[in-house]
Every structure is written in structure tokens, then in C-alpha cells.
Scaffold this motif. Structure first.
Motif, PDB file in Angstrom:
ATOM      1  N   GLY A 166      -1.534  22.778  15.689  1.00 47.80           N
ATOM      2  CA  GLY A 166      -1.145  22.079  16.901  1.00 47.80           C
ATOM      3  C   GLY A 166      -1.024  20.576  16.696  1.00 47.80           C
ATOM      4  O   GLY A 166      -0.759  19.835  17.633  1.00 47.80           O
ATOM      5  N   ILE A 167      -1.199  20.126  15.459  1.00 49.23           N
ATOM      6  CA  ILE A 167      -1.131  18.701  15.153  1.00 49.23           C
ATOM      7  C   ILE A 167       0.321  18.296  14.965  1.00 49.23           C
ATOM      8  O   ILE A 167       1.059  18.929  14.201  1.00 49.23           O
ATOM      9  CB  ILE A 167      -1.956  18.359  13.901  1.00 49.23           C
ATOM     10  CG1 ILE A 167      -3.435  18.667  14.157  1.00 49.23           C
ATOM     11  CG2 ILE A 167      -1.754  16.899  13.491  1.00 49.23           C
ATOM     12  CD1 ILE A 167      -4.324  18.533  12.917  1.00 49.23           C
ATOM     13  N   ILE A 168       0.717  17.238  15.667  1.00 49.68           N
ATOM     14  CA  ILE A 168       2.074  16.698  15.551  1.00 49.68           C
ATOM     15  C   ILE A 168       1.961  15.285  15.004  1.00 49.68           C
ATOM     16  O   ILE A 168       1.335  14.418  15.613  1.00 49.68           O
ATOM     17  CB  ILE A 168       2.795  16.694  16.909  1.00 49.68           C
ATOM     18  CG1 ILE A 168       2.877  18.129  17.457  1.00 49.68           C
ATOM     19  CG2 ILE A 168       4.174  16.070  16.780  1.00 49.68           C
ATOM     20  CD1 ILE A 168       3.427  18.213  18.870  1.00 49.68           C
ATOM     21  N   LEU A 169       2.549  15.076  13.836  1.00 50.74           N
ATOM     22  CA  LEU A 169       2.555  13.766  13.190  1.00 50.74           C
ATOM     23  C   LEU A 169       3.845  13.041  13.539  1.00 50.74           C
ATOM     24  O   LEU A 169       4.850  13.680  13.853  1.00 50.74           O
ATOM     25  CB  LEU A 169       2.430  13.941  11.676  1.00 50.74           C
ATOM     26  CG  LEU A 169       1.187  14.734  11.212  1.00 50.74           C
ATOM     27  CD1 LEU A 169       1.324  15.139   9.771  1.00 50.74           C
ATOM     28  CD2 LEU A 169      -0.066  13.933  11.450  1.00 50.74           C
ATOM     29  N   THR A 170       3.825  11.723  13.473  1.00 48.24           N
ATOM     30  CA  THR A 170       4.993  10.922  13.818  1.00 48.24           C
ATOM     31  C   THR A 170       5.579  10.278  12.572  1.00 48.24           C
ATOM     32  O   THR A 170       4.840   9.756  11.740  1.00 48.24           O
ATOM     33  CB  THR A 170       4.605   9.816  14.828  1.00 48.24           C
ATOM     34  OG1 THR A 170       4.049  10.445  15.986  1.00 48.24           O
ATOM     35  CG2 THR A 170       5.806   8.991  15.232  1.00 48.24           C
ATOM     36  N   SER A 171       6.890  10.315  12.458  1.00 50.06           N
ATOM     37  CA  SER A 171       7.613   9.713  11.341  1.00 50.06           C
ATOM     38  C   SER A 171       8.566   8.647  11.847  1.00 50.06           C
ATOM     39  O   SER A 171       9.204   8.818  12.888  1.00 50.06           O
ATOM     40  CB  SER A 171       8.415  10.785  10.601  1.00 50.06           C
ATOM     41  OG  SER A 171       9.317  10.211   9.680  1.00 50.06           O
ATOM     42  N   GLU A 172       8.687   7.579  11.088  1.00 49.53           N
ATOM     43  CA  GLU A 172       9.680   6.541  11.399  1.00 49.53           C
ATOM     44  C   GLU A 172      11.069   6.940  10.910  1.00 49.53           C
ATOM     45  O   GLU A 172      12.068   6.431  11.394  1.00 49.53           O
ATOM     46  CB  GLU A 172       9.271   5.214  10.761  1.00 49.53           C
ATOM     47  CG  GLU A 172       8.015   4.630  11.346  1.00 49.53           C
ATOM     48  CD  GLU A 172       7.584   3.353  10.642  1.00 49.53           C
ATOM     49  OE1 GLU A 172       8.115   3.033   9.558  1.00 49.53           O
ATOM     50  OE2 GLU A 172       6.710   2.669  11.188  1.00 49.53           O
TER      51      GLU A 172
END
Length: 131
Positions: A80-86
Motif C-alpha cells: 500500500g506504499i506509494i512513492l513519489t518520483s520527479e
């Protein structure tokens, strides 16, 4: 309503536990492959080899605790972990080039849904990256 019954004193999401079968292998993946930083790696418990390990994206507020699974549980969960990318396309290509088990394509549904893809760590724990 009194102050104590209105809510809690919770201030942030600090860390999320992810079960791994081999903490050293997990450290290699999260640090060497994903580029996370190690924030903690200390023994705890009754001298039974348990370690408290925390990793996080460099400069990120929340951390991932790489924990051995509790009895009756196993690694390979939908975190359920959502990481953010540039730059979702660059990160997608980089992870595939490093041999990470990632979706073949970045999913694009159009606004307001951000581009995203999923990947799995060596234990099969599933994460999502969004831009």
C-alpha cells in the motif's frame, strides 16, 4: 467536548513496516538499487539476531522498517506504499535496467490521475511509484 476527547496527538506518518526474509539482502536492494539512505540498523530483542532497520528516500520524512515477518506471516505483501518520483519515465527505465521486477509500462489514465507503475522488492513486496 474536552481536549482529550477531540482527537489524538498523532503528528505524522513516521514509518511503515515491510516484512523481508533476509534483512541484508533487503538493505542491498533498498540502498543499492533504489538509492535510499539507511537511517537505523541496530540489534534489538533477546539477542536472537533481530535488527531494527529503517531506510528512506534521501530527505524523505517517512521511513520503511525492514522487519523479519511475525510468526505465521510471510514477506511478499501488497504494502500500500506509494512513492513519489520527479521523473516517472526515467525512474521506470532505471529500475528495469537494474533488473527490478517492475511493470513493463508506465500506466497513464490522464488527469487528474498521475502516471504510475508498480514494482516488487526481492521478497515480492509490492510498491507503487507515481509522479
Amino acid at each position: 467536548m474536552t481536549e482529550s476527547t477531540k482527537g489524538t496527538r498523532i503528528t505524522e506518518l513516521g514509518r511503515v513496516a515491510v516484512p523481508v526474509s533476509d534483512q541484508d539482502r533487503a538493505l542491498d536492494f533498498y540502498i543499492g538499487t533504489l538509492g535510499f539512505e539507511k537511517r537505523a540498523d541496530v540489534p534489538f530483542g533477546d539477542g536472537d539476531g533481530h535488527r531494527w532497520i529503517e531506510v528512506a528516500p534521501v530527505g524523505g520524512a517517512a521511513a520503511i522498517s525492514l522487519v523479519l515477518p511475525m510468526e505465521g506471516r510471510s514477506p511478499g505483501v501488497e504494502t500500500g506504499i506509494i512513492l513519489t518520483s520527479e521523473d516517472i519515465d526515467a525512474d521506470h527505465a532505471a529500475l528495469l535496467a537494474r533488473g527490478v521486477d517492475a511493470d513493463a509500462e508506465v500506466m497513464r489514465w490522464g488527469a487528474p490521475v498521475p502516471p504510475m507503475f508498480s514494482f516488487r522488492d526481492p521478497d515480492g513486496n509490492k510498491f507503487m511509484i507515481v509522479q
